[in-house]
Design a protein around this motif. Structure first.
Motif, short mmCIF file in Angstrom:
data_model
loop_
_atom_site.label_atom_id
_atom_site.label_comp_id
_atom_site.label_asym_id
_atom_site.label_seq_id
_atom_site.Cartn_x
_atom_site.Cartn_y
_atom_site.Cartn_z
N ASP A 50 0.90 -10.72 -17.19
CA ASP A 50 0.75 -11.65 -16.05
C ASP A 50 0.52 -13.08 -16.54
OD1 ASP A 50 -0.20 -8.89 -15.63
OD2 ASP A 50 -0.53 -9.48 -13.56
N ASP A 261 -3.26 -1.87 -8.87
CA ASP A 261 -2.72 -2.68 -9.97
C ASP A 261 -3.70 -3.82 -10.26
OD1 ASP A 261 -1.18 -3.97 -11.82
OD2 ASP A 261 0.43 -4.49 -10.43
N ASP A 263 -5.13 -5.50 -12.86
CA ASP A 263 -4.97 -6.72 -13.67
C ASP A 263 -4.19 -7.76 -12.87
OD1 ASP A 263 -2.63 -5.04 -14.03
OD2 ASP A 263 -1.97 -6.43 -15.58
N THR A 264 -3.19 -7.31 -12.16
CA THR A 264 -2.33 -8.22 -11.41
C THR A 264 -3.02 -8.74 -10.14
OG1 THR A 264 -0.40 -7.19 -12.37
CG2 THR A 264 -0.05 -8.40 -10.31
MG MG Z 1 -0.50 -5.21 -13.42
#
Ligand code: MG
Ligand code: 8NA
Ligand code: MG
Ligand code: MG
Length: 309
Positions: A50, A261, A263-264
Protein backbone atom coordinates in the motif's frame (compact mmCIF):
# COMPACT_ATOMS: atom_id res chain seq x y z
CA UNK A 1 -0.95 28.23 4.59
CA UNK A 2 2.29 26.90 3.11
CA UNK A 3 3.26 25.29 6.43
CA UNK A 4 -0.20 23.87 6.88
CA UNK A 5 -0.14 22.27 3.44
CA UNK A 6 3.29 20.85 4.09
CA UNK A 7 2.17 19.36 7.42
CA UNK A 8 -0.96 17.96 5.81
CA UNK A 9 0.96 16.38 2.91
CA UNK A 10 3.56 14.82 5.22
CA UNK A 11 0.73 13.69 7.52
CA UNK A 12 -1.03 11.97 4.62
CA UNK A 13 2.06 10.00 3.61
CA UNK A 14 3.19 9.09 7.12
CA UNK A 15 -0.41 8.41 8.16
CA UNK A 16 -0.73 5.95 5.28
CA UNK A 17 2.50 4.20 6.23
CA UNK A 18 1.58 4.04 9.93
CA UNK A 19 -1.90 2.74 9.20
CA UNK A 20 -0.51 0.19 6.76
CA UNK A 21 2.26 -1.06 9.08
CA UNK A 22 0.12 -1.10 12.23
CA UNK A 23 -2.78 -2.58 10.28
CA UNK A 24 -0.50 -5.40 9.14
CA UNK A 25 0.25 -6.15 12.82
CA UNK A 26 -3.49 -6.19 13.51
CA UNK A 27 -3.85 -9.27 11.26
CA UNK A 28 -2.36 -11.27 14.15
CA UNK A 29 -3.05 -8.91 17.12
CA UNK A 30 -6.68 -7.93 16.79
CA UNK A 31 -7.32 -6.57 20.33
CA UNK A 32 -6.29 -3.07 21.39
CA UNK A 33 -3.96 -3.98 24.26
CA UNK A 34 -2.37 -6.85 22.39
CA UNK A 35 -1.75 -4.54 19.44
CA UNK A 36 -0.12 -1.91 21.67
CA UNK A 37 2.21 -4.60 23.06
CA UNK A 38 3.02 -5.82 19.55
CA UNK A 39 3.91 -2.26 18.45
CA UNK A 40 6.17 -1.79 21.50
CA UNK A 41 7.95 -5.04 20.72
CA UNK A 42 8.76 -3.96 17.14
CA UNK A 43 12.08 -2.20 16.53
CA UNK A 44 10.60 -0.84 13.29
CA UNK A 45 7.13 -0.59 11.77
CA UNK A 46 7.31 -2.21 8.35
CA UNK A 47 4.82 -1.06 5.71
CA UNK A 48 3.50 -3.12 2.79
CA UNK A 49 2.55 -2.71 -0.90
CA UNK A 50 0.00 0.00 0.00
CA UNK A 51 2.72 2.45 1.02
CA UNK A 52 5.24 1.29 -1.61
CA UNK A 53 2.68 2.16 -4.31
CA UNK A 54 1.79 5.44 -2.56
CA UNK A 55 5.47 6.43 -2.66
CA UNK A 56 5.65 5.63 -6.39
CA UNK A 57 2.55 7.76 -7.03
CA UNK A 58 3.86 10.70 -4.99
CA UNK A 59 7.22 10.56 -6.80
CA UNK A 60 5.42 10.45 -10.15
CA UNK A 61 3.24 13.49 -9.32
CA UNK A 62 6.29 15.46 -8.20
CA UNK A 63 8.47 14.52 -11.19
CA UNK A 64 5.81 14.65 -13.91
CA UNK A 65 3.70 17.49 -12.43
CA UNK A 66 0.54 15.39 -12.86
CA UNK A 67 -0.49 11.87 -13.86
CA UNK A 68 1.42 10.45 -16.82
CA UNK A 69 0.05 6.91 -16.97
CA UNK A 70 3.03 5.25 -18.63
CA UNK A 71 5.55 6.88 -16.33
CA UNK A 72 3.42 6.10 -13.29
CA UNK A 73 3.15 2.47 -14.44
CA UNK A 74 6.90 2.32 -14.88
CA UNK A 75 7.52 3.74 -11.41
CA UNK A 76 5.07 1.32 -9.81
CA UNK A 77 6.77 -1.54 -11.68
CA UNK A 78 10.24 -0.35 -10.64
CA UNK A 79 9.27 -0.24 -6.96
CA UNK A 80 7.79 -3.72 -7.26
CA UNK A 81 10.97 -5.03 -8.93
CA UNK A 82 13.09 -3.59 -6.12
CA UNK A 83 10.88 -4.91 -3.31
CA UNK A 84 8.64 -7.71 -4.60
CA UNK A 85 8.23 -9.05 -1.02
CA UNK A 86 5.95 -6.20 0.14
CA UNK A 87 2.75 -8.25 -0.11
CA UNK A 88 1.30 -7.13 -3.46
CA UNK A 89 -2.09 -8.36 -4.64
CA UNK A 90 -1.99 -10.80 -7.57
CA UNK A 91 -2.99 -8.32 -10.30
CA UNK A 92 -0.32 -5.60 -10.34
CA UNK A 93 2.71 -7.93 -10.73
CA UNK A 94 0.99 -9.60 -13.71
CA UNK A 95 0.36 -6.20 -15.29
CA UNK A 96 3.96 -5.08 -14.73
CA UNK A 97 5.32 -8.25 -16.35
CA UNK A 98 2.98 -8.15 -19.33
CA UNK A 99 3.54 -4.43 -19.98
CA UNK A 100 7.29 -5.06 -19.97
CA UNK A 101 7.07 -8.06 -22.30
CA UNK A 102 4.69 -6.58 -24.88
CA UNK A 103 4.07 -3.40 -26.82
CA UNK A 104 0.91 -2.75 -24.85
CA UNK A 105 0.55 0.16 -22.41
CA UNK A 106 -0.11 -0.38 -18.71
CA UNK A 107 -3.73 0.71 -19.07
CA UNK A 108 -4.27 -1.67 -22.01
CA UNK A 109 -2.86 -4.58 -20.04
CA UNK A 110 -4.89 -3.60 -16.96
CA UNK A 111 -8.12 -3.83 -18.99
CA UNK A 112 -7.48 -7.51 -19.79
CA UNK A 113 -7.32 -8.55 -16.14
CA UNK A 114 -10.07 -10.65 -14.53
CA UNK A 115 -11.71 -11.88 -17.74
CA UNK A 116 -11.58 -8.45 -19.34
CA UNK A 117 -13.46 -6.76 -16.48
CA UNK A 118 -10.40 -5.11 -14.98
CA UNK A 119 -9.66 -5.13 -11.26
CA UNK A 120 -12.06 -3.87 -8.59
CA UNK A 121 -9.51 -4.56 -5.85
CA UNK A 122 -8.70 -1.79 -3.38
CA UNK A 123 -5.15 -1.38 -4.74
CA UNK A 124 -5.88 1.84 -6.65
CA UNK A 125 -7.67 3.44 -3.67
CA UNK A 126 -5.04 2.46 -1.10
CA UNK A 127 -2.30 4.39 -2.96
CA UNK A 128 -4.28 7.45 -4.13
CA UNK A 129 -3.62 9.76 -1.15
CA UNK A 130 -1.01 11.88 -2.99
CA UNK A 131 -3.60 12.75 -5.67
CA UNK A 132 -5.90 14.07 -2.93
CA UNK A 133 -3.08 16.12 -1.42
CA UNK A 134 -2.00 17.54 -4.79
CA UNK A 135 -5.45 18.52 -6.14
CA UNK A 136 -7.45 19.04 -2.90
CA UNK A 137 -10.66 20.95 -3.76
CA UNK A 138 -9.75 21.49 -7.42
CA UNK A 139 -11.93 20.02 -10.17
CA UNK A 140 -8.86 18.27 -11.69
CA UNK A 141 -8.84 15.84 -8.77
CA UNK A 142 -11.44 13.54 -10.26
CA UNK A 143 -9.71 12.93 -13.61
CA UNK A 144 -6.31 12.62 -11.98
CA UNK A 145 -7.64 9.98 -9.58
CA UNK A 146 -9.19 8.00 -12.45
CA UNK A 147 -6.04 8.28 -14.53
CA UNK A 148 -3.89 7.07 -11.62
CA UNK A 149 -6.23 4.12 -10.99
CA UNK A 150 -6.45 2.95 -14.61
CA UNK A 151 -2.79 1.99 -14.70
CA UNK A 152 -3.73 -1.16 -12.73
CA UNK A 153 -7.48 -0.99 -11.99
CA UNK A 154 -9.71 -0.69 -15.06
CA UNK A 155 -13.01 -1.91 -13.55
CA UNK A 156 -15.51 0.98 -13.07
CA UNK A 157 -15.74 0.08 -9.36
CA UNK A 158 -11.96 0.03 -8.99
CA UNK A 159 -11.69 3.49 -10.59
CA UNK A 160 -14.65 4.97 -8.71
CA UNK A 161 -13.41 3.63 -5.38
CA UNK A 162 -10.05 5.30 -5.93
CA UNK A 163 -11.70 8.59 -6.93
CA UNK A 164 -13.90 8.70 -3.82
CA UNK A 165 -10.90 7.93 -1.58
CA UNK A 166 -8.90 10.67 -3.37
CA UNK A 167 -11.76 13.10 -2.77
CA UNK A 168 -11.84 12.18 0.93
CA UNK A 169 -8.13 12.97 1.21
CA UNK A 170 -8.69 16.12 -0.88
CA UNK A 171 -11.47 17.37 1.39
CA UNK A 172 -9.36 16.60 4.48
CA UNK A 173 -6.35 18.46 3.03
CA UNK A 174 -8.40 21.47 1.94
CA UNK A 175 -9.93 21.79 5.41
CA UNK A 176 -6.50 21.55 7.04
CA UNK A 177 -5.09 24.13 4.64
CA UNK A 178 -7.82 26.65 5.46
CA UNK A 179 -7.96 25.77 9.17
CA UNK A 180 -11.59 24.68 8.89
CA UNK A 181 -13.39 21.95 10.83
CA UNK A 182 -15.03 19.29 8.75
CA UNK A 183 -18.63 18.17 9.28
CA UNK A 184 -18.69 14.34 9.17
CA UNK A 185 -22.26 13.99 7.91
CA UNK A 186 -21.95 16.67 5.24
CA UNK A 187 -18.69 15.06 4.12
CA UNK A 188 -20.17 11.55 3.93
CA UNK A 189 -23.14 12.85 1.92
CA UNK A 190 -20.95 14.82 -0.49
CA UNK A 191 -18.72 11.78 -1.07
CA UNK A 192 -21.85 9.72 -1.78
CA UNK A 193 -23.10 12.19 -4.35
CA UNK A 194 -19.68 12.37 -6.02
CA UNK A 195 -19.60 8.60 -6.61
CA UNK A 196 -20.29 7.55 -10.21
CA UNK A 197 -21.25 3.92 -9.64
CA UNK A 198 -24.48 2.93 -7.91
CA UNK A 199 -22.68 0.38 -5.75
CA UNK A 200 -20.27 2.90 -4.23
CA UNK A 201 -22.89 5.65 -3.96
CA UNK A 202 -25.15 3.30 -1.99
CA UNK A 203 -22.28 2.27 0.27
CA UNK A 204 -21.39 5.91 1.01
CA UNK A 205 -25.07 6.69 1.66
CA UNK A 206 -25.08 3.81 4.14
CA UNK A 207 -22.00 5.30 5.82
CA UNK A 208 -23.81 8.65 6.21
CA UNK A 209 -26.92 6.94 7.60
CA UNK A 210 -24.97 4.74 10.06
CA UNK A 211 -22.93 7.74 11.23
CA UNK A 212 -26.14 9.69 11.86
CA UNK A 213 -27.62 6.74 13.77
CA UNK A 214 -24.46 6.32 15.85
CA UNK A 215 -24.27 2.62 14.88
CA UNK A 216 -21.43 0.64 16.52
CA UNK A 217 -18.36 -0.03 14.31
CA UNK A 218 -18.83 -3.84 14.08
CA UNK A 219 -22.33 -3.27 12.73
CA UNK A 220 -21.02 -0.74 10.21
CA UNK A 221 -18.26 -3.15 9.16
CA UNK A 222 -20.82 -5.93 8.64
CA UNK A 223 -23.10 -3.63 6.65
CA UNK A 224 -20.58 -1.97 4.30
CA UNK A 225 -17.86 -4.67 4.26
CA UNK A 226 -14.09 -4.83 4.89
CA UNK A 227 -12.69 -7.06 2.13
CA UNK A 228 -10.03 -6.71 -0.53
CA UNK A 229 -12.66 -5.33 -3.00
CA UNK A 230 -12.71 -1.53 -2.98
CA UNK A 231 -16.48 -1.13 -2.52
CA UNK A 232 -16.18 -3.45 0.48
CA UNK A 233 -13.35 -1.61 2.28
CA UNK A 234 -12.92 2.04 1.25
CA UNK A 235 -16.38 3.04 2.68
CA UNK A 236 -15.49 1.56 6.10
CA UNK A 237 -12.10 3.32 6.03
CA UNK A 238 -13.84 6.65 5.41
CA UNK A 239 -16.37 5.89 8.14
CA UNK A 240 -13.50 5.17 10.59
CA UNK A 241 -12.08 8.63 9.88
CA UNK A 242 -15.43 10.46 10.00
CA UNK A 243 -16.53 8.83 13.26
CA UNK A 244 -13.71 10.51 15.25
CA UNK A 245 -12.08 13.08 12.95
CA UNK A 246 -10.10 14.71 15.78
CA UNK A 247 -8.21 11.56 16.77
CA UNK A 248 -5.77 9.71 14.50
CA UNK A 249 -5.48 6.86 16.98
CA UNK A 250 -9.21 6.34 17.47
CA UNK A 251 -9.86 6.43 13.72
CA UNK A 252 -7.03 3.99 13.07
CA UNK A 253 -8.20 1.58 15.77
CA UNK A 254 -11.70 1.62 14.35
CA UNK A 255 -10.31 0.89 10.87
CA UNK A 256 -8.06 -2.01 11.85
CA UNK A 257 -9.63 -3.68 14.89
CA UNK A 258 -12.73 -4.91 13.11
CA UNK A 259 -11.10 -7.51 10.87
CA UNK A 260 -10.82 -7.82 7.09
CA UNK A 261 -8.14 -6.29 4.87
CA UNK A 262 -6.69 -4.42 7.83
CA UNK A 263 -3.39 -3.13 6.43
CA UNK A 264 -5.26 -1.48 3.59
CA UNK A 265 -8.06 -0.17 5.80
CA UNK A 266 -5.32 1.34 7.98
CA UNK A 267 -3.54 2.84 4.97
CA UNK A 268 -6.73 4.51 3.68
CA UNK A 269 -7.93 5.83 7.06
CA UNK A 270 -4.38 6.86 8.00
CA UNK A 271 -3.96 8.91 4.82
CA UNK A 272 -7.22 10.84 5.34
CA UNK A 273 -6.67 11.39 9.06
CA UNK A 274 -3.01 12.34 8.60
CA UNK A 275 -3.97 14.86 5.90
CA UNK A 276 -6.66 16.38 8.11
CA UNK A 277 -4.74 16.54 11.40
CA UNK A 278 -1.23 17.11 10.04
CA UNK A 279 2.02 15.35 10.82
CA UNK A 280 2.27 16.53 14.44
CA UNK A 281 -0.96 14.75 15.36
CA UNK A 282 0.47 11.31 14.54
CA UNK A 283 1.41 9.29 17.66
CA UNK A 284 5.08 10.09 18.14
CA UNK A 285 6.06 6.68 19.53
CA UNK A 286 4.92 5.08 16.28
CA UNK A 287 6.11 7.88 14.02
CA UNK A 288 9.74 7.46 14.98
CA UNK A 289 9.55 3.73 14.31
CA UNK A 290 8.02 3.81 10.85
CA UNK A 291 10.33 2.51 8.19
CA UNK A 292 11.67 5.25 5.84
CA UNK A 293 9.86 7.85 7.95
CA UNK A 294 12.29 10.64 7.10
CA UNK A 295 11.91 9.95 3.38
CA UNK A 296 8.10 9.88 3.63
CA UNK A 297 8.12 13.22 5.44
CA UNK A 298 10.42 14.78 2.83
CA UNK A 299 8.32 13.36 0.02
CA UNK A 300 5.20 14.95 1.54
CA UNK A 301 6.91 18.31 1.76
CA UNK A 302 8.11 18.06 -1.86
CA UNK A 303 4.59 17.15 -2.96
CA UNK A 304 3.23 20.25 -1.20
CA UNK A 305 5.87 22.41 -2.93
CA UNK A 306 5.08 20.90 -6.33
CA UNK A 307 1.34 21.68 -5.91
CA UNK A 308 1.36 24.91 -3.88
CA UNK A 309 -1.64 26.60 -2.28
MG1 MG B 1 -4.23 -5.18 2.27
P1 8NA C 1 -5.79 -7.05 -7.46
O1 8NA C 1 -6.03 -6.05 -8.51
O2 8NA C 1 -5.20 -8.35 -7.86
O3 8NA C 1 -7.18 -7.31 -6.71
C1 8NA C 1 -7.21 -8.00 -5.49
C2 8NA C 1 -8.22 -9.17 -5.51
O4 8NA C 1 -9.51 -8.67 -5.78
C3 8NA C 1 -7.97 -10.22 -6.58
O5 8NA C 1 -7.11 -11.22 -6.16
C4 8NA C 1 -9.35 -10.79 -6.80
O6 8NA C 1 -9.60 -11.79 -5.83
C5 8NA C 1 -10.26 -9.63 -6.51
N1 8NA C 1 -10.77 -9.03 -7.78
C6 8NA C 1 -10.31 -7.92 -8.38
N2 8NA C 1 -11.00 -7.65 -9.49
C7 8NA C 1 -11.93 -8.60 -9.59
C8 8NA C 1 -12.98 -8.83 -10.54
N3 8NA C 1 -13.19 -8.05 -11.59
N4 8NA C 1 -13.75 -9.92 -10.33
C9 8NA C 1 -13.56 -10.72 -9.27
N5 8NA C 1 -12.58 -10.53 -8.34
C10 8NA C 1 -11.79 -9.48 -8.50
O7 8NA C 1 -4.82 -6.41 -6.36
P2 8NA C 1 -4.94 -5.02 -5.61
O8 8NA C 1 -3.71 -4.24 -5.84
O9 8NA C 1 -6.25 -4.37 -5.80
O10 8NA C 1 -4.91 -5.63 -4.17
C11 8NA C 1 -4.72 -4.87 -3.10
C12 8NA C 1 -4.71 -5.74 -1.89
O11 8NA C 1 -3.68 -6.74 -2.03
C13 8NA C 1 -4.41 -5.01 -0.66
O12 8NA C 1 -5.14 -5.53 0.39
C14 8NA C 1 -2.96 -5.24 -0.44
O13 8NA C 1 -2.58 -5.07 0.88
C15 8NA C 1 -2.71 -6.61 -1.02
N6 8NA C 1 -2.78 -7.78 -0.17
C16 8NA C 1 -3.88 -8.16 0.54
C17 8NA C 1 -3.92 -9.29 1.33
C18 8NA C 1 -5.15 -9.70 2.11
O14 8NA C 1 -5.44 -10.86 2.25
N7 8NA C 1 -5.93 -8.83 2.66
C19 8NA C 1 -2.84 -10.09 1.40
C20 8NA C 1 -1.73 -9.72 0.63
C21 8NA C 1 -1.75 -8.61 -0.15
MG1 MG D 1 -0.72 -4.30 1.81
MG1 MG E 1 5.49 -2.25 -23.05
Amino acid sequence: PRDRLSSSAAGALLGCALGDAIGELAFSHAAEEELANAISAQPKLIYTDDTAMTIALAESLIEEGGIDQQRLGQRLADHFAEEPWRGYGPGPPKIFRKARNSNLTFTQVARDLYNGEGSLGNGAAMRVGPVGVAYRDRPELWDAAHASAEVTHAHPIGRDGAAVQALAVGVATAHALHGRRLDPLVTAESLASAAETNLIREKMEAVARLLAEGAPPPKVADTVGRSIAVHESMPFAIYAFLKTPQSFQESLHCAILNGGDVDTLGAMTGAISGAYLGIDALPIGCRIKVENGAYLETLGKRLAEAFPA
